[in-house]
Design a protein around this motif. Sequence first.
Motif, mmCIF file in Angstrom:
data_model
loop_
_atom_site.group_PDB
_atom_site.id
_atom_site.type_symbol
_atom_site.label_atom_id
_atom_site.label_comp_id
_atom_site.label_asym_id
_atom_site.label_seq_id
_atom_site.Cartn_x
_atom_site.Cartn_y
_atom_site.Cartn_z
ATOM 1 N N LYS A 107 0.812 -1.218 0.000
ATOM 2 C CA LYS A 107 0.000 0.000 0.000
ATOM 3 C C LYS A 107 0.843 1.266 0.000
ATOM 4 C CE LYS A 107 -0.515 -0.927 4.898
ATOM 5 N NZ LYS A 107 -0.026 -2.309 4.782
ATOM 6 N N ALA A 108 1.954 1.259 0.754
ATOM 7 C CA ALA A 108 2.791 2.460 0.835
ATOM 8 C C ALA A 108 3.351 2.832 -0.530
ATOM 9 C CB ALA A 108 3.923 2.237 1.831
ATOM 10 N N LEU A 109 3.837 1.851 -1.262
ATOM 11 C CA LEU A 109 4.408 2.108 -2.582
ATOM 12 C C LEU A 109 3.341 2.551 -3.574
ATOM 13 C CD1 LEU A 109 6.697 2.097 -4.600
ATOM 14 C CD2 LEU A 109 6.414 -0.376 -4.843
ATOM 15 N N LEU A 110 2.198 1.907 -3.558
ATOM 16 C CA LEU A 110 1.121 2.270 -4.476
ATOM 17 C C LEU A 110 0.623 3.689 -4.212
ATOM 18 C CD1 LEU A 110 -0.790 -1.107 -4.380
ATOM 19 C CD2 LEU A 110 0.203 -0.095 -6.442
ATOM 20 N N ALA A 111 0.517 4.065 -2.933
ATOM 21 C CA ALA A 111 0.041 5.405 -2.594
ATOM 22 C C ALA A 111 1.047 6.468 -3.000
ATOM 23 C CB ALA A 111 -0.248 5.493 -1.100
ATOM 24 N N GLU A 112 2.337 6.132 -2.930
ATOM 25 C CA GLU A 112 3.380 7.107 -3.256
ATOM 26 C C GLU A 112 3.676 7.164 -4.744
ATOM 27 O OE1 GLU A 112 8.127 7.355 -2.464
ATOM 28 O OE2 GLU A 112 6.853 7.551 -0.695
ATOM 29 N N ASP A 113 3.661 6.008 -5.411
ATOM 30 C CA ASP A 113 4.178 5.977 -6.793
ATOM 31 C C ASP A 113 3.323 5.107 -7.711
ATOM 32 O OD1 ASP A 113 6.069 7.100 -8.430
ATOM 33 O OD2 ASP A 113 7.536 5.515 -8.185
ATOM 34 N N GLY A 114 2.032 4.985 -7.396
ATOM 35 C CA GLY A 114 1.152 4.148 -8.207
ATOM 36 C C GLY A 114 1.150 4.475 -9.690
ATOM 37 N N PRO A 115 1.032 5.757 -10.100
ATOM 38 C CA PRO A 115 1.008 6.077 -11.525
ATOM 39 C C PRO A 115 2.233 5.581 -12.282
ATOM 40 C CG PRO A 115 0.225 7.945 -10.267
ATOM 41 C CD PRO A 115 0.735 6.943 -9.276
ATOM 42 N N ALA A 116 3.419 5.694 -11.681
ATOM 43 C CA ALA A 116 4.641 5.224 -12.354
ATOM 44 C C ALA A 116 4.620 3.713 -12.511
ATOM 45 C CB ALA A 116 5.871 5.664 -11.571
ATOM 46 N N LEU A 117 4.098 2.995 -11.519
ATOM 47 C CA LEU A 117 4.010 1.541 -11.623
ATOM 48 C C LEU A 117 3.007 1.135 -12.695
ATOM 49 C CD1 LEU A 117 4.101 0.475 -7.867
ATOM 50 C CD2 LEU A 117 5.984 0.561 -9.515
ATOM 51 N N TYR A 118 1.870 1.826 -12.721
ATOM 52 C CA TYR A 118 0.892 1.564 -13.785
ATOM 53 C C TYR A 118 1.510 1.788 -15.160
ATOM 54 C CZ TYR A 118 -3.555 1.099 -11.198
ATOM 55 O OH TYR A 118 -4.596 0.655 -10.422
ATOM 56 N N ALA A 119 2.263 2.875 -15.293
ATOM 57 C CA ALA A 119 2.881 3.195 -16.584
ATOM 58 C C ALA A 119 3.879 2.120 -16.988
ATOM 59 C CB ALA A 119 3.563 4.560 -16.512
ATOM 60 N N ALA A 120 4.656 1.621 -16.032
ATOM 61 C CA ALA A 120 5.626 0.565 -16.340
ATOM 62 C C ALA A 120 4.923 -0.716 -16.744
ATOM 63 C CB ALA A 120 6.520 0.321 -15.128
ATOM 64 N N ALA A 121 3.834 -1.058 -16.058
ATOM 65 C CA ALA A 121 3.069 -2.249 -16.430
ATOM 66 C C ALA A 121 2.501 -2.109 -17.834
ATOM 67 C CB ALA A 121 1.945 -2.480 -15.419
ATOM 68 N N GLU A 122 1.965 -0.939 -18.137
ATOM 69 C CA GLU A 122 1.399 -0.681 -19.474
ATOM 70 C C GLU A 122 2.480 -0.783 -20.540
ATOM 71 O OE1 GLU A 122 -1.346 0.388 -22.425
ATOM 72 O OE2 GLU A 122 -1.786 0.027 -20.301
ATOM 73 N N GLN A 123 3.625 -0.206 -20.283
ATOM 74 C CA GLN A 123 4.719 -0.205 -21.261
ATOM 75 C C GLN A 123 5.142 -1.619 -21.630
ATOM 76 O OE1 GLN A 123 8.201 1.872 -19.884
ATOM 77 N NE2 GLN A 123 9.460 1.257 -21.632
ATOM 78 N N HIS A 124 5.115 -2.526 -20.646
ATOM 79 C CA HIS A 124 5.611 -3.878 -20.893
ATOM 80 C C HIS A 124 4.486 -4.905 -21.051
ATOM 81 C CE1 HIS A 124 9.750 -2.630 -20.227
ATOM 82 N NE2 HIS A 124 9.345 -1.964 -19.169
ATOM 83 N N GLY A 125 3.252 -4.427 -21.185
ATOM 84 C CA GLY A 125 2.122 -5.336 -21.425
ATOM 85 C C GLY A 125 1.847 -6.275 -20.275
#
Length: 430
Positions: A107-125
């Motif tokens: 939860k701590a990571l998602l609350a702080e940097d969720g958009p960047a993680l979403y973007a990385a997941a999207e970039q790599h399918g």
Amino acid sequence: MNTERKLKVALLGCGSVGSEVARIMTTHADDLAARIGAPVELVGVAVRRTGRPRPGIPGDLLTTDATALVKRGDIDVVIEVIGGVEPARGLITTAFEHGASVVTANKALLAEDGPALYAAAEQHGADLYYEAAVAGAIPLVRPLRESLAGDRVNRVLGIVNGTTNFILDKMDTSGAGYAEALEEATALGYAEADPTADVEGFDAAAKAAILAGLAFHTRVRLDDVHREGITEVSASDMASAREMGCTVKLLAICERSADGTSVTARVHPAMIPLAHPLASVHGAYNAVFVEATAAGQLMFYGPGAGGSPTASAVLGDLVAVGRHKLNGTRGPGESAYAQLQVAPMGDAVTRYHISLDVADKPGVLAQVATIFAGHDVSIDTVRQQGKDGEASLVVVTHRAPDSALRAVVGELRKLDTVRDVASIMRVEGE
């Protein structure tokens, strides 16, 4: 079932949650395979030290090199349950870069940097799933981002931290003070040796940021969430709540504004009526109300933490992500299209319960009422009790912007006739 294809899984972390995930993957292997459509193979477990025995986990699966594990290139799903921001962030990003989807409880990571993680997941399918990050075993993330995707969510209100709920419940039911209730929570294993993240509201605030983002299709960061903990809640606050027919809970509240252009997210203790369903949530349990335009009020209730409950949510995500891997598809990614303004706490509309120690003489109540009127705050009820030249004055307001209520309190503190603002607490659920 595709018996020729195995779903390869790497596990990062083997504490109370990670060990339960590994155990269930082993004992329920046939069921998981049937539900996913292929056998699941645990191919590596990253730990801090390999010397400690871990029943049920073969020693040759253990490694202290988490980076090498996620870089293998043949991993389908990485399960991250180590927590914290780093090294979890780097490991998750590396997992995406090497073809793996990720299931996390962080939860701590998602609350702080969720958009960047979403973007990385999207970039790599890849998929990014995190049901376990918000409310343990309670299915809440998936309903918000899938089941209610066609509805308009207006409010999320709930108890999302079991430690604080246990402490406040103990204070309410036994008359214990905060320190005594915390000591019992620690002895029973509900509170960590350092309980700061729980009792100061950091844990609940991270969850509120995630819930607000999902509910309102808007990026909400941890810094956007107003946060207050429970360390100042006293036995007298509990007694005042009981006199009003209320109890005290630490609430996470995420709301859409009346005009629909902004949202607020806040975590703080509040009085709620005993008739409200959240008032009956006892012990270390969690419960969340979701209010949507078409669906109306929905309540989600259950254990919000613990090894087994959290592992249940992790494995539910593993099944979903595994199916996507086998079928060459992806689940939902970030939905932040609404881009609503995240308003400050001052814009939130709430009620206050204010307890004042005042001089017991004529005109004090009139002075106090004048200050409320000057900030356009309407008074709902007033209770006054005098003794030996001193008096206790309890004022409960109608709903008003939090900024106006705080301005009232600021002026009350300056009055010569006000000896002390003994307690301030918001009132919710009415």
